[in-house]
Design a protein around this motif. Structure first.
Motif, PDB file in Angstrom:
ATOM      1  N   ARG A 256       0.840  -1.208   0.000  1.00 12.02           N
ATOM      2  CA  ARG A 256       0.000   0.000   0.000  1.00 12.02           C
ATOM      3  C   ARG A 256       0.876   1.259   0.000  1.00 12.02           C
ATOM      4  O   ARG A 256       0.555   2.249  -0.659  1.00 12.02           O
ATOM      5  N   THR A 257       1.973   1.200   0.740  1.00  2.14           N
ATOM      6  CA  THR A 257       2.878   2.349   0.775  1.00  2.14           C
ATOM      7  C   THR A 257       3.522   2.578  -0.591  1.00  2.14           C
ATOM      8  O   THR A 257       3.638   3.715  -1.062  1.00  2.14           O
ATOM      9  N   LEU A 258       3.956   1.503  -1.253  1.00  3.63           N
ATOM     10  CA  LEU A 258       4.528   1.635  -2.588  1.00  3.63           C
ATOM     11  C   LEU A 258       3.508   2.212  -3.573  1.00  3.63           C
ATOM     12  O   LEU A 258       3.832   3.084  -4.386  1.00  3.63           O
ATOM     13  N   GLN A 259       2.279   1.713  -3.498  1.00  6.16           N
ATOM     14  CA  GLN A 259       1.227   2.210  -4.387  1.00  6.16           C
ATOM     15  C   GLN A 259       0.968   3.696  -4.142  1.00  6.16           C
ATOM     16  O   GLN A 259       0.814   4.473  -5.092  1.00  6.16           O
ATOM     17  N   GLN A 260       0.965   4.100  -2.874  1.00  2.13           N
ATOM     18  CA  GLN A 260       0.765   5.506  -2.563  1.00  2.13           C
ATOM     19  C   GLN A 260       1.941   6.336  -3.054  1.00  2.13           C
ATOM     20  O   GLN A 260       1.776   7.452  -3.549  1.00  2.13           O
ATOM     21  N   GLY A 261       3.148   5.791  -2.921  1.00  2.00           N
ATOM     22  CA  GLY A 261       4.317   6.493  -3.438  1.00  2.00           C
ATOM     23  C   GLY A 261       4.206   6.735  -4.934  1.00  2.00           C
ATOM     24  O   GLY A 261       4.557   7.818  -5.434  1.00  2.00           O
ATOM     25  N   ILE A 262       3.706   5.747  -5.671  1.00  2.00           N
ATOM     26  CA  ILE A 262       3.539   5.897  -7.121  1.00  2.00           C
ATOM     27  C   ILE A 262       2.511   6.983  -7.415  1.00  2.00           C
ATOM     28  O   ILE A 262       2.711   7.812  -8.310  1.00  2.00           O
ATOM     29  N   ARG A 263       1.416   6.983  -6.678  1.00  2.00           N
ATOM     30  CA  ARG A 263       0.413   8.039  -6.870  1.00  2.00           C
ATOM     31  C   ARG A 263       1.047   9.423  -6.725  1.00  2.00           C
ATOM     32  O   ARG A 263       0.644  10.379  -7.387  1.00  2.00           O
ATOM     33  N   LEU A 264       2.034   9.514  -5.827  1.00  2.00           N
ATOM     34  CA  LEU A 264       2.655  10.801  -5.523  1.00  2.00           C
ATOM     35  C   LEU A 264       3.970  11.016  -6.287  1.00  2.00           C
ATOM     36  O   LEU A 264       4.766  11.871  -5.916  1.00  2.00           O
ATOM     37  N   GLY A 265       4.188  10.242  -7.337  1.00  2.00           N
ATOM     38  CA  GLY A 265       5.297  10.528  -8.234  1.00  2.00           C
ATOM     39  C   GLY A 265       6.580   9.770  -7.997  1.00  2.00           C
ATOM     40  O   GLY A 265       7.619  10.133  -8.551  1.00  2.00           O
ATOM     41  N   CYS A 266       6.556   8.691  -7.208  1.00  2.00           N
ATOM     42  CA  CYS A 266       7.777   7.938  -6.902  1.00  2.00           C
ATOM     43  C   CYS A 266       8.084   6.941  -8.017  1.00  2.00           C
ATOM     44  O   CYS A 266       7.492   5.843  -8.074  1.00  2.00           O
ATOM     45  N   ALA A 267       9.027   7.288  -8.890  1.00  5.82           N
ATOM     46  CA  ALA A 267       9.402   6.403  -9.995  1.00  5.82           C
ATOM     47  C   ALA A 267      10.059   5.132  -9.479  1.00  5.82           C
ATOM     48  O   ALA A 267       9.831   4.031 -10.014  1.00  5.82           O
ATOM     49  N   ASP A 268      10.887   5.237  -8.432  1.00  5.46           N
ATOM     50  CA  ASP A 268      11.554   4.057  -7.883  1.00  5.46           C
ATOM     51  C   ASP A 268      10.550   3.033  -7.363  1.00  5.46           C
ATOM     52  O   ASP A 268      10.785   1.824  -7.442  1.00  5.46           O
ATOM     53  N   CYS A 269       9.433   3.517  -6.818  1.00  3.34           N
ATOM     54  CA  CYS A 269       8.386   2.606  -6.324  1.00  3.34           C
ATOM     55  C   CYS A 269       7.781   1.816  -7.485  1.00  3.34           C
ATOM     56  O   CYS A 269       7.544   0.611  -7.373  1.00  3.34           O
ATOM     57  N   ALA A 270       7.541   2.509  -8.600  1.00  2.00           N
ATOM     58  CA  ALA A 270       6.985   1.836  -9.778  1.00  2.00           C
ATOM     59  C   ALA A 270       7.980   0.833 -10.348  1.00  2.00           C
ATOM     60  O   ALA A 270       7.602  -0.272 -10.768  1.00  2.00           O
TER      61      ALA A 270
END
Length: 542
Positions: A256-270
């Protein structure tokens, strides 16, 4: 020779002069030392403490001056001109600087810091590092957390000041304590190690690291998720050593944290999830519940988009790429359509009706789309400390004087411009009124209570207002499928932190509304929050 080198040379010359003066019996003026010490860059700060016992989550958006909306429009226009799809040599940096400076002169804090970066990039000769440093210091005087974070970077890199890692970490610590999400994420990553190694720049303080990273993510700083998920997936003791095996619960929280990071622009999470769903490093201990090449393919598209444009936000990611066990919606393979569907949405504002500014000409003129609201800035000097609308007041003056001053419309002044003289009409031939206190006014949209989050052009999809006009309390189930926006009243101290398009959510009818504040306690009472349908939808197809 670059400006930072000139400054260092100047410091060396001054030090040599001071030494010669000392040995020859001359005294260097005390006022010089006092002035130097008073500069924000020389603020005496506690040393960075990686083993602090606790950390309090402060919210940057509640600490900064309220933004002038007209200045914000200039700022957004300048940011849009820096679109990564435009070749750097084709960008109109003259206009970018002009718009950014106009916004900065009205104390738009983000514009002030962006203008400092433009000076360092030599986009506006002859401005250089000294001018950038002065802008950052001006923002520090206004209490901007991000300005303290920037000063830390200047000390680390030796920009306009002598390189000093100790002072850099002290400024970053101050910035994090004030509410800077960037400083929190940086320091949180530094103290999220499994052991201490000061010479390598990392330490172990897991409780505080978790708190800092969660607070940064809660404020919309996506890259914080790339460290936070790891702390959640692999439970640690406070000193960094493993404290137990991963469980289904810790894996789910990390996802869930990774998914939220992607929503907020985290390329490394994706990037992590595109690999994890396709070829995880350890099949026996992978984070995702199962392999899924279709999901991996979509995460690759998302990663490419975020890697190309770090300013991009995808709050409605669940519309096109929900986490398991949700089924993937249909997709025709159009990569652009996939990203567009995941973007936030903003509303097309209707053209303002003509008429109704205070005056057609003169200082009191303003765009008909805006009205004025007083802010906390006041001055007793005879000149405007910054550009903007200012009006005279006389606290403690007579009722007659108060009535007269209330009739004086706020006027537009440039920074450093003398205020107009104000006379008492009841006294013929009198001198200008002395002892006035001038108060600054900021522009706000005439329709400032309309649910209309703002974003830089291209970062969100612009749509017509939803015809349904649905709204719902946060504790009720979602009444209709679509894109929903959380909202606080514009006068709420946390409205600037919450009323953003990147806090939107794609929801299916019957779902509970999510907590829009990811990480830490929200700076508002949930009862104050409402959700508003921005765009109805019956399908998640892209």
């Amino acid at each position: 020779m670059k400006a930072p080198h000139l400054r260092k040379l100047a410091y060396a010359v001054l030090a040599a002069v001071a030494a010669v003066c000392f040995f020859m019996g001359f005294k260097v003026p005390y006022t010089y030392y006092k002035a130097e010490q008073a500069l924000p860059r020389n603020e005496q700060l506690p040393l960075f403490n990686p083993h602090r016992p606790a950390f309090t989550c402060e919210i940057e958006a509640t600490k900064v001056p309220r933004i002038d909306v007209q200045a914000d429009a200039w700022f957004h226009e300048a940011r849009a001109l820096e679109d990564p799809d435009t070749w750097e040599e084709d960008r109109d940096y003259k206009k970018i600087v002009q718009l950014t400076r106009a916004a900065a002169e009205r104390r738009h804090w983000k514009a002030m810091l962006n203008l400092a970066s433009l000076y360092l990039e030599r986009r506006d000769p002859p401005h250089h590092a000294d001018d950038a440093l002065a802008l950052v210091e001006e923002a520090m005087r206004l209490g901007i957390p991000a300005a303290y974070d920037r000063m830390g970077t200047y000390y680390m890199e030796g920009v306009g000041v002598p390189a000093d890692a100790t002072r850099a970490f002290a400024f970053w610590q101050k910035a994090a304590e004030m509410g800077s999400p960037h400083a929190m994420a940086y320091l949180g990553d530094k103290i999220a190690a499994t052991w201490d190694s000061p010479k390598d720049g990392f330490w172990a303080n897991i409780p505080v690291a978790t708190k800092m990273l969660g607070c940064a993510l809660g404020q919309g700083y996506g890259p914080a998720a790339s460290t936070l998920y790891y702390l959640q997936a692999w439970p640690r003791s406070p000193n960094g050593s493993p404290s137990g095996p991963r469980t289904a619960a810790t894996k789910a929280q990390a996802l869930r944290t990774l998914q939220q990071g992607i929503r907020l622009g985290c390329a490394d999470c994706a990037r992590f999830l595109l690999v994890e769903f396709d070829r995880p490093v350890d099949l026996a201990d992978m984070l995702v519940p199962h392999l899924d090449k279709a999901r991996s393919e979509r995460y690759r598209v998302v990663y490419d988009a975020l890697d190309w444009n770090p300013d991009l936000r995808l709050p409605n990611l669940d519309k096109i790429l929900p986490l398991p066990p949700a089924q993937l919606p249909q997709w025709n393979g159009d990569k652009k359509a996939l990203i567009e569907a995941a973007k936030g949405v903003t509303l097309k504002r209707p053209q303002a009706e003509p008429g109704a500014p205070s005056q057609a000409n003169g200082r009191a003129h303003r765009d008909a789309a805006y009205e004025l609201r007083p802010c906390d800035d006041t001055t007793t000097t005879g000149t405007a400390p910054c550009a903007g609308y200012w009006a005279p007041t006389a606290p403690g003056g007579s009722a007659q004087l108060q009535t007269h001053l209330a009739s004086v419309a706020p006027g537009l002044y440039q920074s450093g411009e003398p205020f107009d003289k104000v006379f008492d009409p009841s006294v013929a031939g009198a001198a200008p009124i002395a002892g006035l206190v001038w108060r600054r006014f900021i522009t706000v949209h005439r329709d400032h209570e309309v649910i209309a989050p703002l974003a830089v052009a291209g970062i969100a999809r612009e749509i017509l207002p939803a015809e349904l006009g649905l709204s719902c309390a946060a504790d009720m189930p979602c009444p209709a499928t679509g894109v929903w926006q959380p909202w606080l009243p514009s006068v709420h101290p946390a409205s600037a932190a919450l009323n953003q398009p990147w806090r939107q959510a794609w929801l299916v009818a019957g779902q509970p509304f999510p907590n829009p504040w990811h990480g830490g306690e929200p700076p508002f009472d949930p009862a104050e929050l409402t959700w508003h349908l921005m765009e109805a939808g019956t399908s998640s197809n892209a």
